[in-house]
Design a protein around this motif. Structure first.
Motif, mmCIF file in Angstrom:
data_model
loop_
_atom_site.group_PDB
_atom_site.id
_atom_site.type_symbol
_atom_site.label_atom_id
_atom_site.label_comp_id
_atom_site.label_asym_id
_atom_site.label_seq_id
_atom_site.Cartn_x
_atom_site.Cartn_y
_atom_site.Cartn_z
ATOM 1 N N THR B 114 0.836 -1.201 0.000
ATOM 2 C CA THR B 114 0.000 0.000 0.000
ATOM 3 C C THR B 114 0.875 1.258 0.000
ATOM 4 O OG1 THR B 114 -1.675 -1.182 1.246
ATOM 5 C CG2 THR B 114 -1.857 1.200 1.212
ATOM 6 N N TRP B 115 1.906 1.263 0.871
ATOM 7 C CA TRP B 115 2.773 2.435 0.869
ATOM 8 C C TRP B 115 3.794 2.351 -0.258
ATOM 9 C CZ3 TRP B 115 3.391 7.201 1.313
ATOM 10 C CH2 TRP B 115 4.647 7.793 1.449
ATOM 11 N N ALA B 116 4.289 1.147 -0.555
ATOM 12 C CA ALA B 116 5.353 1.014 -1.542
ATOM 13 C C ALA B 116 4.919 1.552 -2.906
ATOM 14 C CB ALA B 116 5.779 -0.449 -1.668
ATOM 15 N N ILE B 117 3.682 1.273 -3.303
ATOM 16 C CA ILE B 117 3.245 1.670 -4.638
ATOM 17 C C ILE B 117 3.123 3.190 -4.727
ATOM 18 C CG2 ILE B 117 1.292 1.606 -6.227
ATOM 19 C CD1 ILE B 117 0.870 -1.316 -5.344
ATOM 20 N N PHE B 118 2.563 3.812 -3.676
ATOM 21 C CA PHE B 118 2.339 5.257 -3.764
ATOM 22 C C PHE B 118 3.505 6.063 -3.233
ATOM 23 C CE2 PHE B 118 -1.820 3.316 -3.925
ATOM 24 C CZ PHE B 118 -2.351 3.933 -5.037
ATOM 25 N N GLY B 119 4.352 5.426 -2.436
ATOM 26 C CA GLY B 119 5.526 6.127 -1.932
ATOM 27 C C GLY B 119 6.730 5.941 -2.829
ATOM 28 N N SER B 120 6.497 5.531 -4.065
ATOM 29 C CA SER B 120 7.595 5.359 -5.015
ATOM 30 C C SER B 120 7.067 5.756 -6.393
ATOM 31 C CB SER B 120 8.039 3.894 -5.030
ATOM 32 O OG SER B 120 7.063 3.128 -5.680
ATOM 33 N N PRO B 198 8.459 -9.695 -9.635
ATOM 34 C CA PRO B 198 9.454 -10.256 -8.718
ATOM 35 C C PRO B 198 10.577 -9.287 -8.347
ATOM 36 C CG PRO B 198 9.264 -11.571 -10.737
ATOM 37 C CD PRO B 198 8.364 -10.418 -10.895
ATOM 38 N N GLN B 199 10.838 -8.273 -9.188
ATOM 39 C CA GLN B 199 11.925 -7.348 -8.833
ATOM 40 C C GLN B 199 11.582 -6.521 -7.602
ATOM 41 O OE1 GLN B 199 10.599 -7.428 -11.896
ATOM 42 N NE2 GLN B 199 12.184 -7.392 -13.465
ATOM 43 N N GLY B 200 10.296 -6.392 -7.328
ATOM 44 C CA GLY B 200 9.891 -5.593 -6.186
ATOM 45 C C GLY B 200 9.957 -4.103 -6.489
ATOM 46 N N ALA B 300 7.926 -1.210 4.882
ATOM 47 C CA ALA B 300 8.274 -0.788 3.526
ATOM 48 C C ALA B 300 9.129 0.472 3.559
ATOM 49 C CB ALA B 300 7.004 -0.547 2.708
ATOM 50 N N ALA B 301 8.724 1.431 4.412
ATOM 51 C CA ALA B 301 9.478 2.680 4.487
ATOM 52 C C ALA B 301 10.860 2.436 5.092
ATOM 53 C CB ALA B 301 8.703 3.703 5.313
ATOM 54 N N LYS B 302 10.914 1.585 6.090
ATOM 55 C CA LYS B 302 12.177 1.334 6.767
ATOM 56 C C LYS B 302 13.175 0.661 5.818
ATOM 57 C CE LYS B 302 14.105 -1.563 10.392
ATOM 58 N NZ LYS B 302 14.631 -2.585 9.481
ATOM 59 N N GLN B 303 12.699 -0.355 5.100
ATOM 60 C CA GLN B 303 13.614 -1.125 4.246
ATOM 61 C C GLN B 303 13.901 -0.413 2.925
ATOM 62 O OE1 GLN B 303 14.337 -3.271 6.845
ATOM 63 N NE2 GLN B 303 14.798 -4.672 5.186
ATOM 64 N N LEU B 304 13.086 0.562 2.540
ATOM 65 C CA LEU B 304 13.186 1.270 1.251
ATOM 66 C C LEU B 304 12.853 0.363 0.067
ATOM 67 C CD1 LEU B 304 16.623 2.972 1.923
ATOM 68 C CD2 LEU B 304 14.421 4.137 1.947
ATOM 69 N N PHE B 305 12.477 -0.876 0.354
ATOM 70 C CA PHE B 305 12.334 -1.869 -0.710
ATOM 71 C C PHE B 305 11.345 -2.947 -0.283
ATOM 72 C CE2 PHE B 305 13.942 -6.109 -2.031
ATOM 73 C CZ PHE B 305 13.672 -6.011 -3.381
ATOM 74 N N VAL B 306 10.422 -3.311 -1.154
ATOM 75 C CA VAL B 306 9.614 -4.503 -0.876
ATOM 76 C C VAL B 306 9.629 -5.409 -2.095
ATOM 77 C CG1 VAL B 306 8.016 -3.448 0.763
ATOM 78 C CG2 VAL B 306 7.452 -3.476 -1.662
ATOM 79 N N SER B 307 9.541 -6.691 -1.862
ATOM 80 C CA SER B 307 9.392 -7.646 -2.960
ATOM 81 C C SER B 307 8.531 -8.790 -2.434
ATOM 82 C CB SER B 307 10.751 -8.156 -3.415
ATOM 83 O OG SER B 307 11.185 -9.173 -2.555
#
Lengths: 334, 421
Positions: B114-120, B198-200, B300-307
């Motif tokens: 949810t955050w990864a898509i809109f926070g990137s 898969p790249q995340g 997601a914010a902490k890691q800067l990355f999700v996959s």
């Protein structure tokens, strides 16, 4: 799982004709996959019948069968006179090892629990723990033994020769072997359960363990034998799976296990013919869906969605008809 | 009398261990007493006030003071906090309501995406214009709330049909649905690129923390931005975990908490005394999902990355092991379990693997005349860090056979699981 991609050259032809042309191949692949699912599903279903437990570790019993079969090929290939003899040996060894492991699991992990608690979650959670433990145990053993844990089944041997079937379809010899072995095993199991004293005891315990024990049946012994039978079938399914897909590893059991459980529920868990029918139906759904979904959606929805398809079938079925296709309706089943 | 003595010991030990940690922030040996004291706070019979004060003192004062010099402490604390909140959420579902949920990590993934898509920049693929990533003050916090709502809503939607099923069927359905979330995350990069497959997704925005570094500056503490974020996430996670503890405790003692116990013990009887079974179950499911969703967005914010690899079946089982280890239904137990398993995962197993490696590289040859063993030939396959599945599996089986009610048993469960009625 392995699907034939439609070559782009076939696109311009009328869709209907293209669909029809690949149909026999699709059906045979569905049958292959369905046979493997059905044999694993039998293990889930029989154990559920006598214990009321979803044996999550059964997917690892299947995996151990596949690995043991691969070891037979690894050590037997240089010595064996004939691939077919080797194949028979792999099936026997894979099935036996898996059957014994299944009995061991029951003896060490499930039996102590049966004496102590009637809580339903405890054995279920234990089964998950056993499953995880076995995955890494096999990885450790294979890692120490061969320094790698990906094992190969032989390819390019006589079992991969193509054979022409009447409708103009070509299949490999091994497809026929897989289907034949699976059918034989399932017929054998049906006879065993229907005709022998042991089968009668299994049915009695599944029906009502307490009353059966009053009639002189030893439930512990029957449960052990049920695990042995289910494990043997699962192990043979593992070897057949290895022959079909040629590479196995300690984590190979998870997805087929989940699918086979779906198949067992699909057919009505606890029912032996149900597990067979459920396996075949699920194998068909998956292969047909995996082949035709990309065709109908022009590649937008690819074959990678077959797994989702299988789970969707499971969820829908549980909602609409939780007792399965062939199960008996019962108020506390679901 | 006994309780008073325990409280005094706890307080003294807390002060001493905190002082030791602040004086020697880098030593593993100075971390041990603090961990022991915190474990004692969760288990010992002592005054609740003292337990609370010691825990708060260590977590809010001692760890941050030491962490400024050794930022690994923040990392450890943040990881434990995230897992504690997840374990508490699953504890409501599995422990309190007795519903075995094997797809719990799926909700975590939902929150993370949810955050990864809109926070990137990822969302630019979906919506016209170039509005993304959403950086700036309120967005991240809004999306944490949104993640909670998305996860809870999904929990309700899945729960309404699935929770009609009896226990073991529910386990398989949730297992399947957890897989579906992962498969969707893996495959929704075509025809429309939603998850980047898969790249995340990377890089993911973090909320601005100028206020924090400024605040620390005025206090005379200068921290580089990287450390600033460590501090920020540590306290954010601590605050969320604290809220989760509070909500769990209140729910446990509420009408719903009692309804969950009733359903767990005997669903039919619960229904016949007028408990709305489906409503209570769905509430448990959605609450657990909500906690997981919130932590997903933070993660997601902490890691800067999700996959898709961040929320596998193994992840769900890891959280389940935490709950089982601590004791099903026990809030203190879930926290203790989360801390123990996280430490095992990121500290103990890694250290054991490292020491095995250095043993191998030492070139030492054991020669006893009749027995000769070259340490360089220790197989790399033996590294303990590679066998978390085996260790978790063993923990599960042994706990279920020998102590099914966990390290800190919840009283009602103890009766049920150990048959001491």
């Amino acid at each position: 799982m392995t699907l034939r991609p439609l070559r782009p050259a076939e696109r311009p032809r009328p869709l209907g004709e293209a669909l029809l042309q690949i149909l026999p191949g699709v059906i045979i692949e569905g049958l292959l996959l369905g046979c493997v699912y059905a044999m694993i599903a039998l293990g889930y279903s029989m154990v559920y019948g006598v214990l009321g437990l979803i044996n999550f570790a059964h997917s690892e019993v299947f995996m151990i069968g596949a690995i043991a079969g691969a070891e037979v090929f690894r050590y037997g290939q240089p010595a064996a006179p004939n691939t077919f003899v080797l194949l028979a040996a792999a099936i026997l060894v894979g099935g036996s090892v898996a059957g014994l492991v299944a009995v061991g699991i029951e003896r060490l992990a499930y039996r102590p629990l049966r004496r102590r608690t009637s809580n339903r979650l405890v054995p279920l959670i234990t089964a998950i723990g056993v499953s995880f433990f076995l995955q890494d145990l096999v990885r450790l053993i294979e890692g120490l033994w061969h320094n790698e844990f990906y094992l190969n089944y032989p390819s390019c041997t006589p079992i991969e020769h193509p054979v022409k079937l009447p409708l103009g379809t070509e299949v490999q010899v091994k497809a026929i072997i897989v289907i034949a072995v699976a059918m034989l095993m399932m017929i054998g199991l049906t006879l065993l359960v229907k005709r022998t004293r042991m089968g009668k005891a299994i049915r009695a315990v599944a029906h009502d363990a307490q009353t059966a024990s009053l009639m002189g049946v030893n439930p512990d012994q029957v449960i052990s034998r049920t695990f042995l039978l289910g494990g043997f079938l699962g192990g043979v399914a593992g070897v057949l799976f290895g022959i079909m897909f040629t590479q196995v590893n300690p984590f190979v059991g998870f997805v087929p296990g989940l699918k086979a459980f779906t198949a067992a529920v699909l057919g009505g868990i606890g029912s032996i013919p149900g597990a067979m029918v459920g396996g075949l139906v699920l194998g068909m759904i998956e292969t047909v869906g995996g082949t035709y979904l990309p065709l109908f959606t022009n590649g937008a929805v690819g074959s990678e969605y077959t797994d989702i398809l299988a789970f969707a079938v499971l969820v829908l079925l549980l909602l609409v008809r939780p007792q399965g296709l062939m199960g008996k309706a019962s108020s506390d089943r679901a | 009398m006994n309780e008073r003595r325990n409280s005094a010991i706890l307080l003294a030990a807390g002060v001493l261990s905190a002082a030791l940690l602040m004086l020697h922030p880098h030593g593993t040996l100075s971390l041990l007493p603090v961990l022991a004291v915190m474990a004692a706070c969760l288990t010992a019979k002592a005054s609740r006030w003292v337990q609370g004060v010691v825990l708060a003192g260590i977590l809010v004062v001692a760890v941050p003071m030491a962490g400024i010099q050794n930022s690994f402490l923040f990392e450890l604390g943040t990881q434990i906090g995230i897992y504690a909140a997840l374990a508490l959420g699953l504890n409501i579902v599995v422990g309190m309501a007795g519903l075995l949920d094997l797809g719990y990590a799926g909700f975590f993934g939902l929150g993370a995406y949810t955050w990864a898509i809109f926070g990137s920049p990822q969302a630019n693929e979906l919506l016209a214009g170039n509005h993304f990533p959403l950086a700036g003050w309120p967005y991240f916090y809004l999306f944490v709330v949104l993640a909670v709502m998305v996860a809870a809503l999904t929990g309700v939607l899945i729960g309404l049909p699935a929770l009609r099923l009896r226990g073991d069927y529910l386990a398989v359905v949730t297992l399947g649905l957890g897989q579906v979330v992962r498969l969707l995350a893996n495959n929704l990069d075509h025809p429309l690129n939603i998850t980047n497959g898969p790249q995340g997704i990377s890089p993911i925005e973090r909320p601005p923390i100028g206020w924090l570094t400024h605040g620390l500056d005025t206090l005379g503490i200068h921290v580089p931005p990287v450390l600033g974020y460590s501090i920020f996430f540590y306290f954010l996670v601590l605050a969320i975990a604290g809220a989760v503890v509070l909500i769990s405790t209140r729910l446990d003692r509420s009408r719903f908490g009692r309804a969950w116990v009733a359903i767990r013990e005997d669903e039919m009887a619960a229904q016949s005394v007028g408990i709305s079974v489906i409503k209570a179950k769905v509430l448990a499911f959605a609450t657990g999902a909500a906690f997981s969703g919130a932590m997903g967005a933070v993660f997601a914010a902490k890691q800067l990355f999700v996959s898709p690899d961040s929320f596998t079946f193994l992840q769900s089982i890891t959280i389940l092991v935490m709950v089982l280890l601590g004791g099903m239904g026990s809030i203190r137990g879930a926290i203790l379990g989360a801390a123990a398993v996280t430490l095992l995962n990121i500290e103990i197993l890694k250290n054991l693997s490292d020491s095995l490696n250095s043993l191998r590289q030492s070139g030492f040859v054991l020669d006893l005349g009749f027995l000769r063993y070259d340490f360089a030939s220790i197989p790399s396959q033996l590294e303990p860090a590679k066998y978390e599945r085996m260790i978790f599996g063993l923990i599960i089986v042994l706990m279920m056979i020998f102590r099914p009610s966990g390290l800190i048993p919840e009283q009602r469960h103890r009766l049920e699981l150990e048959g001491k009625e």
